[in-house]
Design a protein around this motif. Structure first.
Motif, PDB file in Angstrom:
ATOM      1  N   CYS A 233      -5.460 105.060  -8.281  1.00  0.00           N
ATOM      2  CA  CYS A 233      -5.815 105.973  -9.368  1.00  0.00           C
ATOM      3  C   CYS A 233      -4.758 107.070  -9.476  1.00  0.00           C
ATOM      4  CB  CYS A 233      -7.183 106.584  -9.059  1.00  0.00           C
ATOM      5  SG  CYS A 233      -7.952 107.431 -10.437  1.00  0.00           S
TER       6      CYS A 233
ATOM      7  N   ASN B 174      -7.457 100.023 -14.707  1.00  0.00           N
ATOM      8  CA  ASN B 174      -6.492 101.105 -14.539  1.00  0.00           C
ATOM      9  C   ASN B 174      -5.695 100.919 -13.245  1.00  0.00           C
ATOM     10  OD1 ASN B 174      -5.366 103.738 -15.273  1.00  0.00           O
ATOM     11  ND2 ASN B 174      -6.488 104.490 -13.496  1.00  0.00           N
ATOM     12  N   SER B 175      -6.384 100.566 -12.163  1.00  0.00           N
ATOM     13  CA  SER B 175      -5.715 100.323 -10.892  1.00  0.00           C
ATOM     14  C   SER B 175      -4.698  99.193 -11.036  1.00  0.00           C
ATOM     15  CB  SER B 175      -6.746  99.975  -9.814  1.00  0.00           C
ATOM     16  OG  SER B 175      -6.123  99.726  -8.581  1.00  0.00           O
TER      17      SER B 175
ATOM     18  N   ALA C  28      -8.158 110.942 -10.076  1.00  0.00           N
ATOM     19  CA  ALA C  28      -8.922 110.671  -8.851  1.00  0.00           C
ATOM     20  C   ALA C  28      -9.799 111.859  -8.491  1.00  0.00           C
ATOM     21  CB  ALA C  28      -7.982 110.320  -7.702  1.00  0.00           C
TER      22      ALA C  28
ATOM     23  N   GLN D 130     -11.850 101.430 -14.284  1.00  0.00           N
ATOM     24  CA  GLN D 130     -11.086 101.844 -13.114  1.00  0.00           C
ATOM     25  C   GLN D 130     -10.374 100.657 -12.457  1.00  0.00           C
ATOM     26  OE1 GLN D 130     -12.867 104.771 -10.435  1.00  0.00           O
ATOM     27  NE2 GLN D 130     -14.348 105.267 -12.053  1.00  0.00           N
TER      28      GLN D 130
END
Length: 117
Positions: free
Chosen positions: A52, A98-99, A57, A95
């Protein structure tokens, strides 16, 4: 989102592979050999580590009690999400994606997965 749903979403990412370098109970997801997610389950509680942006984060940790600094990871760049139902499924999927994208962006251009179209 449960363990199996998270596993399937990680595997849906372009050129994602599943590996077990840390033992049979630690599911590691990579793109071109680079880790973007680590999934495990202990005592019936599933957790996933995701890369992140450092500022995001911190924000996510403030919003969701189930999101904590990355377990056994660089705490600035990784979060651990407890899959206890308190984080909406769409947010977990976002997420994961995104990672994956953060890892892809760090790869040399010649090694990045090519998107169709």
């Amino acid at each position: 989102m449960n363990f199996q749903d998270c596993r399937e979403h990680c595997l849906m990412q372009l050129q994602s592979t599943e590996d077990f370098p840390f033992g049979p109970d630690i599911y590691v997801y990579k793109v071109v050999g680079k880790i973007f997610a680590i999934l495990s389950e202990t005592a019936g509680v599933a957790r996933v580590n995701l890369k992140c942006d450092p500022q995001e984060a911190l924000m996510l940790r403030d919003i969701f009690p189930a999101i904590t600094p990355g377990y056994h990871m660089n705490k600035q760049h990784w979060n651990t999400l407890q899959l206890d139902g308190s984080v909406p499924e769409n947010e977990i999927k976002r997420q994961i994606e995104n990672s994956f994208q953060l890892v892809v962006k760090s790869l040399p251009k010649a090694r990045r997965p090519q998107l169709a179209g």
